[in-house]
Design an enzyme around this catalytic site. Structure first.
Site, short mmCIF file in Angstrom:
data_model
loop_
_atom_site.label_atom_id
_atom_site.label_comp_id
_atom_site.label_asym_id
_atom_site.label_seq_id
_atom_site.Cartn_x
_atom_site.Cartn_y
_atom_site.Cartn_z
N SER A 218 0.84 -1.19 0.00
CA SER A 218 0.00 0.00 0.00
C SER A 218 0.88 1.25 0.00
O SER A 218 1.68 1.43 -0.91
CB SER A 218 -0.96 -0.06 1.18
OG SER A 218 -2.02 0.83 1.01
N GLU A 337 -9.16 -5.85 -4.53
CA GLU A 337 -8.55 -4.80 -3.71
C GLU A 337 -9.57 -3.87 -3.05
O GLU A 337 -9.51 -3.61 -1.85
CB GLU A 337 -7.61 -3.93 -4.57
CG GLU A 337 -6.34 -4.61 -5.04
CD GLU A 337 -5.23 -4.59 -4.00
OE1 GLU A 337 -5.45 -4.14 -2.86
OE2 GLU A 337 -4.11 -5.02 -4.34
N HIS A 443 -7.79 -5.67 -0.21
CA HIS A 443 -6.58 -4.92 0.10
C HIS A 443 -6.06 -5.29 1.49
O HIS A 443 -6.82 -5.32 2.46
CB HIS A 443 -6.91 -3.43 0.04
CG HIS A 443 -5.71 -2.53 0.12
ND1 HIS A 443 -4.82 -2.40 -0.91
CD2 HIS A 443 -5.26 -1.71 1.11
CE1 HIS A 443 -3.89 -1.53 -0.57
NE2 HIS A 443 -4.13 -1.12 0.65
#
Length: 528
Positions: A218, A337, A443
């Protein structure tokens, strides 16, 4: 791009032994230390925790506390200490906003520039090193949450996790804070200081300073992108891992300076001539609020800024034009995600994702392209679920196809290995398991297969097998620059359009259709 998507990208998740009188440390693995819990660094001795199978040294300062006159300055060298420093507890997390922090701002401090070292037992041969940069949108998270014992035990590598300045304290780019072009990016400079610390000290912990891989997820993945083009990062690593890093989400310096000036005005430091002194005199609680919070327009500031001396150009441009570091790259994304961010909005009651809301969500996010996106991602393909249709569109347009583009660009000059994490039912925190739609391989959920981060049910046997395989892939990449694992398919390098390794609990496999699955030709056409 909508405020929802921008705020979601800005919430890229996350986030004892008694000291003795030993006076010798591990100067080099060639002479193994009498007490493996004590190591000599360039600033002094540290004592961590040593067991038969691993060692952990926590809360080691790698730079001076960035407080007072050092607030919004590049990190400075840490002052040496006498005696043996306790390295059995992680240091405080860098200052974070109470609204976005899981512990409501507790356990945070401006004096936070510390790192943690996980190692196997001392040995004659130096081990390769992975330096992990945490995610959290550059506004939250910390290095201490990434328990690295699995990578150490199974992977037989050294792992370093670190804190870096976040939010306004890490990335405010007010022009009064420094010379022209040299403001902002203090958190990125912290990461560079930690990498220099690794270069100077890791051999004493049994790590090889010439075999350092930088890795992150990330915002941490975005940081890795930045280090691949930042001049002062050159030579500090020999390989890179980018996990779910939307590296297109960077801001140019002029916009960052304007937003930073507005931020300073809002906290009572609006006079440009006195802004620097005013900002440095503020109590830290007035600086918890990230710079981006009230920016609803197109420009928001959360993280590194390009067009500066630290980061001269947009990494996406550098990748496209062949100016990235010439190192092996492991890059990938998760199959679903964006469902995490949709879930967070649903749980907070911000949006319920009723079918009637879908056209408005698309219009808010994709503007004039909304109708085209809606035709490509119709509700009936997703069982009438606006949450799943919208998640699929943003996953493909913001994450998957950007990763595909980056992999193809980097592969023109680098050895690139691409993956998709594709477990449809990974362990997730309890609130994520009560939604009216599945979050899938969302995610950050791949992190539970590499680190013992807790907060969710344990892996089932098939997932544990996938975890073992991923650790083998990652560790072998850190070791050699090529991911491989016993019993797994051979992982080919990216060439042309693919291939990608699909990481699945029912057996990982090489996939040739990643771009087609995520409709990347469609998204490339919208960008033209």
């Amino acid at each position: 791009m909508s405020r929802l998507v921008r705020c979601a990208l800005a919430l890229l998740i996350v986030g004892a032994l008694t000291l003795g009188c030993a006076d010798t440390g591990a100067d080099a693995p060639a002479s193994l230390p009498a007490d493996p819990s004590v190591v000599k660094t360039t600033a002094g001795l540290v004592q961590g925790v040593a067991t038969l199978d691993k060692r952990n040294f926590a809360g080691i300062p790698y730079a001076a506390p960035p407080v007072g006159p050092l607030r919004w300055q590049p990190p400075q060298p840490v002052a040496p200490w006498a005696g043996v420093r306790d390295a059995t507890k992680v240091g405080p997390r860098c200052l974070q906003d109470e609204g976005s922090d899981l512990e409501m701002g507790r356990q945070t401090d401006e004096d936070c520039l510390t790192l943690n070292v996980w190692t196997p037992p001392p040995a004659e041969e130096l081990r390769p090193v992975m330096v992990w940069i945490h995610g959290g949108a550059f506004i939250n998270g910390n290095g201490g949450m990434y328990d690295s014992r699995w990578l150490v035990d199974r992977g037989d590598i050294v792992v370093v996790t670190l804190n870096y300045r976040l939010g306004a304290l890490g990335f405010l780019a007010h022009p009064a804070l420094g010379p022209q072009g040299a403001v902002g990016n203090y958190g990125l400079q912290d990461q560079q200081a930690a990498l220099r610390w690794v270069h100077d000290n890791i051999e004493a912990f049994g790590g090889d300073p010439d075999k350092v891989t930088i890795a992150g997820e990330s915002a941490g993945g975005m940081s890795v992108c930045d280090h691949m083009v930042a001049p002062e990062s050159k030579g500090l690593f020999r390989a890179a891992i980018i996990q779910s890093g939307p590296c297109q989400a960077q801001l140019a310096l002029p916009a960052a300076e304007r937003i930073s000036a507005d931020y300073a005005r809002d906290v009572g430091c609006g006079d440009p001539a006195a802004a620097a002194a005013c900002l440095r005199a503020l109590p830290d609680h007035k600086l918890r609020k990230p710079v981006w919070y009230d920016r609803i327009g197109e420009d928001t500031l959360s993280g590194p800024v390009y067009g500066t001396t630290v980061l001269p150009e947009d990494p996406m441009v550098a990748f496209r034009e062949g100016r990235a570091a010439d190192v092996p790259v492991l890059i990938g994304s998760n199959r679903d995600e964006f469902t995490l961010f949709v879930a967070l909005q649903y749980l907070r009651g911000t949006t319920q994702y009723a079918p009637g809301e879908y056209p408005g969500l698309l219009a808010d996010t994709f503007g004039s392209d909304a109708a085209a996106v809606g035709a490509r991602y119709p509700l009936d393909r997703y069982g009438g679920s606006a949450a799943l249709a919208y998640s699929a569109a943003v996953t493909d347009g913001v994450f998957a196809c950007i990763a595909d583009e980056m992999a193809d660009q980097l592969a023109t000059a680098n050895d690139v290995y691409a993956y998709e994490f594709n477990d449809p039912n990974p362990p997730a925190p309890e609130p994520m398991r009560t939604l009216p739609f599945p979050v899938g391989a969302s995610h950050s959920l791949e992190l539970r297969y590499l680190f013992d981060v807790g907060g969710a049910p344990p892996l089932n046997p098939a997932q544990q097998q996938l975890s073992d395989q991923m650790i083998d892939f990652w560790a072998q990449f850190v070791r050699t620059g090529v991911p491989s694992a016993d019993g797994a398919p051979e992982w080919p390098a990216v060439s042309g359009d693919g291939p990608w390794m699909s990481l699945q609990p029912d057996g990982s496999r090489v996939a040739e259709d990643f771009g087609r699955q995520h409709q990347c030709d469609f998204w490339a056409g919208l960008q033209r």
